[in-house]
Design an enzyme around this catalytic site. Structure first.
Site, PDB file in Angstrom:
ATOM      1  N   ALA A  14       0.806  -1.371   0.039  1.00  0.00           N
ATOM      2  CA  ALA A  14       0.035   0.150   0.173  1.00  0.00           C
ATOM      3  C   ALA A  14       0.780   1.209  -0.140  1.00  0.00           C
ATOM      4  CB  ALA A  14      -0.852   0.175   1.102  1.00  0.00           C
ATOM      5  N   THR A  15       2.212   1.046  -0.311  1.00  0.00           N
ATOM      6  CA  THR A  15       2.960   2.349  -0.148  1.00  0.00           C
ATOM      7  C   THR A  15       3.041   3.006  -1.511  1.00  0.00           C
ATOM      8  OG1 THR A  15       5.022   0.795  -0.619  1.00  0.00           O
ATOM      9  CG2 THR A  15       4.495   1.244   1.882  1.00  0.00           C
ATOM     10  N   TYR A 157       9.151 -13.239 -14.521  1.00  0.00           N
ATOM     11  CA  TYR A 157       7.959 -12.353 -14.125  1.00  0.00           C
ATOM     12  C   TYR A 157       6.671 -13.106 -14.738  1.00  0.00           C
ATOM     13  CZ  TYR A 157       4.809  -8.630 -13.437  1.00  0.00           C
ATOM     14  OH  TYR A 157       3.515  -7.830 -12.923  1.00  0.00           O
ATOM     15  N   THR A 192       3.160   3.258 -12.645  1.00  0.00           N
ATOM     16  CA  THR A 192       3.303   3.289 -11.232  1.00  0.00           C
ATOM     17  C   THR A 192       4.791   3.220 -11.124  1.00  0.00           C
ATOM     18  OG1 THR A 192       3.335   0.959 -11.126  1.00  0.00           O
ATOM     19  CG2 THR A 192       1.175   1.707 -10.885  1.00  0.00           C
TER      20      THR A 192
HETATM   21  P1  NDP Z   1       4.762  -0.476  -7.284  1.00  0.00           P
HETATM   22  O1  NDP Z   1       6.068  -0.675  -7.555  1.00  0.00           O
HETATM   23  O2  NDP Z   1       4.273   1.129  -7.390  1.00  0.00           O
HETATM   24  O3  NDP Z   1       4.186  -1.000  -5.939  1.00  0.00           O
HETATM   25  C1  NDP Z   1       4.534  -2.247  -5.612  1.00  0.00           C
HETATM   26  C2  NDP Z   1       4.258  -2.481  -4.085  1.00  0.00           C
HETATM   27  O4  NDP Z   1       4.450  -3.646  -3.783  1.00  0.00           O
HETATM   28  C3  NDP Z   1       4.706  -1.466  -3.268  1.00  0.00           C
HETATM   29  O5  NDP Z   1       3.789  -0.750  -2.215  1.00  0.00           O
HETATM   30  C4  NDP Z   1       5.748  -2.048  -2.355  1.00  0.00           C
HETATM   31  O6  NDP Z   1       5.941  -1.648  -1.019  1.00  0.00           O
HETATM   32  C5  NDP Z   1       5.194  -3.689  -2.299  1.00  0.00           C
HETATM   33  N1  NDP Z   1       6.186  -4.670  -2.336  1.00  0.00           N
HETATM   34  C6  NDP Z   1       6.952  -4.880  -3.079  1.00  0.00           C
HETATM   35  N2  NDP Z   1       7.988  -6.048  -2.861  1.00  0.00           N
HETATM   36  C7  NDP Z   1       7.319  -6.089  -1.607  1.00  0.00           C
HETATM   37  C8  NDP Z   1       7.851  -7.315  -0.499  1.00  0.00           C
HETATM   38  N3  NDP Z   1       8.782  -7.940  -0.453  1.00  0.00           N
HETATM   39  N4  NDP Z   1       7.008  -6.939   0.785  1.00  0.00           N
HETATM   40  C9  NDP Z   1       6.198  -6.244   1.142  1.00  0.00           C
HETATM   41  N5  NDP Z   1       5.790  -5.368   0.017  1.00  0.00           N
HETATM   42  C10 NDP Z   1       6.253  -5.445  -1.246  1.00  0.00           C
HETATM   43  O7  NDP Z   1       3.970  -1.235  -8.472  1.00  0.00           O
HETATM   44  P2  NDP Z   1       2.335  -1.597  -9.099  1.00  0.00           P
HETATM   45  O8  NDP Z   1       1.615  -0.676  -8.056  1.00  0.00           O
HETATM   46  O9  NDP Z   1       2.325  -1.275 -10.119  1.00  0.00           O
HETATM   47  O10 NDP Z   1       2.346  -3.074  -8.578  1.00  0.00           O
HETATM   48  C11 NDP Z   1       1.366  -3.626  -7.721  1.00  0.00           C
HETATM   49  C12 NDP Z   1       1.094  -4.897  -8.235  1.00  0.00           C
HETATM   50  O11 NDP Z   1       0.376  -4.739  -9.700  1.00  0.00           O
HETATM   51  C13 NDP Z   1       2.237  -5.797  -8.285  1.00  0.00           C
HETATM   52  O12 NDP Z   1       1.755  -7.013  -8.076  1.00  0.00           O
HETATM   53  C14 NDP Z   1       2.339  -5.936  -9.965  1.00  0.00           C
HETATM   54  O13 NDP Z   1       3.081  -7.189 -10.576  1.00  0.00           O
HETATM   55  C15 NDP Z   1       0.987  -5.649 -10.590  1.00  0.00           C
HETATM   56  N6  NDP Z   1       0.812  -5.099 -11.743  1.00  0.00           N
HETATM   57  C16 NDP Z   1       1.241  -4.167 -12.123  1.00  0.00           C
HETATM   58  C17 NDP Z   1       1.348  -3.556 -13.483  1.00  0.00           C
HETATM   59  C18 NDP Z   1       1.750  -2.215 -13.959  1.00  0.00           C
HETATM   60  O14 NDP Z   1       1.998  -2.057 -15.347  1.00  0.00           O
HETATM   61  N7  NDP Z   1       2.261  -1.309 -13.223  1.00  0.00           N
HETATM   62  C19 NDP Z   1       0.516  -4.418 -14.370  1.00  0.00           C
HETATM   63  C20 NDP Z   1       0.089  -5.569 -14.048  1.00  0.00           C
HETATM   64  C21 NDP Z   1       0.016  -5.982 -12.694  1.00  0.00           C
HETATM   65  P3  NDP Z   1       7.537  -1.326  -0.666  1.00  0.00           P
HETATM   66  O15 NDP Z   1       8.574  -1.489  -1.528  1.00  0.00           O
HETATM   67  O16 NDP Z   1       7.295  -0.399   0.425  1.00  0.00           O
HETATM   68  O17 NDP Z   1       7.678  -2.796   0.070  1.00  0.00           O
HETATM   69  C1  8X3 Z   2       2.768  -5.654 -15.764  1.00  0.00           C
HETATM   70  C2  8X3 Z   2       2.390  -5.516 -17.173  1.00  0.00           C
HETATM   71  O1  8X3 Z   2       3.345  -6.179 -19.315  1.00  0.00           O
HETATM   72  O2  8X3 Z   2       5.024  -4.974 -18.011  1.00  0.00           O
HETATM   73  O3  8X3 Z   2       2.502  -6.802 -14.996  1.00  0.00           O
HETATM   74  O4  8X3 Z   2       4.240  -7.303 -17.619  1.00  0.00           O
HETATM   75  S1  8X3 Z   2       3.830  -5.997 -18.026  1.00  0.00           S
END
Ligand code: NDP
Ligand code: 8X3
Length: 256
Positions: A14-15, A157, A192
């Site tokens: 949620a950060t 991934y 993001t």
């Molecule tokens: P961000 O990098 O903005 O956010 C990722 C979040 O995951 C951060 O809050 C981070 O918090 C937390 N996190 C990562 N590793 C850990 C860990 N080991 N322990 C606890 N918390 C962790 O990316 P997104 O918001 O895009 O990602 C969120 C989800 O969406 C992911 O599962 C990603 O795979 C998925 N996703 C994203 C897409 C995109 O294009 N952005 C597309 C498809 C899916 P902190 O670093 O403070 O621990």
């Molecule tokens: C994040 C979307 O296309 O970079 O899951 O894998 S992509």
């Protein structure tokens, strides 16, 4: 009034990005929050802002989801406070590196597998028994379009997100006979910190991923999750795939 009003929503990661946007929409609609992530300064700031803005309860747990004991500690603390999460959003995750499989870093692979698969499992294992006991709840797993179609250099991934797809289906099957629903939300490109993390902090490389088209915004993903959680209790949306309009697959883009 929204169905989530007064409920407890646990959001991992949620950060930043999608997780932070979820915290905003659920709090805005009167839900109480349990926020997790490793960056405690950001968690604390989100906690203060959301309490002040929406007058909801917010608990924050700063830990690495790769540590099962930490997830159990959180679950025990919630139990002591007599809080059963109504909604679990398994959002924390990352891509680390984008390399051909014969050149990939083992440390990147372990980070992705341990966070995206094992971390999701750890939090689910710690929290889901409380929902089952209560015969009520909703699990939302953040998968990806990367879990539907493999693309070059996505390899590990992709594999982790295929695993999330499989686990989402498995959780649904194992919950038959309960009132607990389970959905995977699978976004395409969403702007993001995701790409910055993937490219090990290289902001220029990350910015290029989102050039020439309108990517999804974290609010788009949060809106979809909110919609799924507000469906009537007899409706279980098990999967939602969301692309930017300019992207139709990992291979088909309209970039200017
Ligand atoms: P961000 O990098 O903005 O956010 C990722 C979040 O995951 C951060 O809050 C981070 O918090 C937390 N996190 C990562 N590793 C850990 C860990 N080991 N322990 C606890 N918390 C962790 O990316 P997104 O918001 O895009 O990602 C969120 C989800 O969406 C992911 O599962 C990603 O795979 C998925 N996703 C994203 C897409 C995109 O294009 N952005 C597309 C498809 C899916 P902190 O670093 O403070 O621990
Ligand atoms: C994040 C979307 O296309 O970079 O899951 O894998 S992509």
């Amino acid at each position: 009034m929204s169905q989530v009003h007064g409920k407890w929503v646990l959001i991992t990661g949620a950060t930043s990005g999608n997780g932070r946007a979820c915290a905003e929409i659920f709090a805005k609609n009167g839900a109480n929050l349990i926020l997790t992530g490793r960056r405690s300064d950001r968690l604390e700031s989100a906690q203060n802002i959301l309490i002040e803005k929406y007058n909801v309860k917010v608990r924050a747990y700063s830990f690495d989801i790769r540590e099962f004991n930490e997830a159990v500690k959180m679950a025990n603390d919630l139990q002591s406070a007599e809080i059963i999460p109504d909604i679990l959003i398994n959002n924390a995750g990352l891509a680390s590196g984008k390399d051909k499989i014969y050149q990939g870093l083992i440390s990147d692979w372990e980070k992705m597998i341990d966070t995206n698969i094992k971390g999701l499992l750890y939090v689910t294992r710690a929290i889901l028994p409380m929902m089952v006991e209560n015969n009520e709840g909703h699990v939302v797993n953040i998968g990806s379009t990367a879990g539907h179609l493999v693309y070059p250099e996505g390899n590990v991934y992709n594999a982790t997100k295929y695993a999330v797809k499989a686990l989402n289906e498995a959780i649904n099957l194992d919950l038959v006979g309960t009132n607990i629903r389970c959905c995977s939300i699978d976004p395409g490109a969403c702007e993001t910190e995701f790409s910055e993390v993937r490219f090990h902090g290289d902001k220029n490389k990350a910015a290029k991923v989102y050039e020439g088209y309108q990517p999804l915004k974290p609010e788009d993903i949060a809106n979809a999750i909110f919609y799924v959680c507000n469906a009537p209790a007899h409706v279980n949306i098990t999967n939602m795939v969301i692309y930017p309009t300019a992207q139709r697959s990992a291979y088909v883009w309209d970039k200017k």
